[in-house]
Scaffold this active site. Sequence first.
Site, PDB file in Angstrom:
ATOM      1  N   THR A 116       0.454  -3.868  -1.294  1.00 20.66           N
ATOM      2  CA  THR A 116       1.323  -4.004  -0.119  1.00 20.66           C
ATOM      3  C   THR A 116       2.655  -3.297  -0.319  1.00 20.66           C
ATOM      4  OG1 THR A 116       0.297  -6.127   0.437  1.00 20.66           O
ATOM      5  CG2 THR A 116       2.436  -5.664   1.432  1.00 20.66           C
ATOM      6  N   CYS A 117       3.193  -3.393  -1.505  1.00 15.69           N
ATOM      7  CA  CYS A 117       4.472  -2.753  -1.804  1.00 15.69           C
ATOM      8  C   CYS A 117       4.362  -1.236  -1.685  1.00 15.69           C
ATOM      9  CB  CYS A 117       4.929  -3.122  -3.208  1.00 15.69           C
ATOM     10  SG  CYS A 117       4.911  -4.900  -3.537  1.00 15.69           S
ATOM     11  N   THR A 118       3.251  -0.687  -2.136  1.00 13.44           N
ATOM     12  CA  THR A 118       3.061   0.761  -2.169  1.00 13.44           C
ATOM     13  C   THR A 118       2.620   1.331  -0.834  1.00 13.44           C
ATOM     14  OG1 THR A 118       2.488   0.650  -4.516  1.00 13.44           O
ATOM     15  CG2 THR A 118       1.787   2.628  -3.334  1.00 13.44           C
TER      16      THR A 118
END
Length: 230
Positions: A116-118
Amino acid sequence: MAASALSATAAVAAVGKRLLLSRPATSTSLSFASRRLAAAGPLRTGLLGAAQRRAASSATAPPAAAATLAVGDRLPDATLSYFDAPDGELKTVTVRDLTAGKKVVLFAVPGAFTPTCTQKHLPGFVAKAGELRAKGIDTVACVSVNDAFVMRAWKDSLGVGDEVLLLSDGNGELTRAMGVELDLTDKPVGLGVRSRRYALLAEDGVVKVLNLEEGGAFTNSSAEDMLKAL
């Protein structure tokens, strides 16, 4: 001969007397020392044991948890690190210097390279950095409990330029001070203790907007959510 025999006998008796007198003295001295050591031994052990117990208790007692940051609070100071793009040198910046006299959007992710962060969180802020600056934001920065080398590699892998400053909170100093730790030690991927996901606006170091997620959820901490709050 008789006189000589008597003299020899007297000499032997005198030597024997001296030996007999000297033995109890030596024995008494050793016995006294042993009693002193025996008496002092448990006392010393007890004192050291108490000190050791206090030290062990202090070392193993968990530190008091910091209260979770809230709107109106001043950001705690901490030192963060990053690799400067032009010269590639490792540099540090304090939260105080980063935010002093500025409007700063600071968002946190549980981990570099995580899905999700990437795929969503960081790319969203990269895409909206221009719009955020048009609304008066001086700096957009991402912080994660990863070392500076990982943050640099993550930045390079996504082709991030100067839109977003990627900051390492490698020791979790800022995360702990803000009270936003995320314990992922029960997960099989080995993330350990990281940061909850959030996005905040700080004006001169004071929190004006705080979108703090539950754990690593991604529901209200996007760049779009921050733009709506400005």
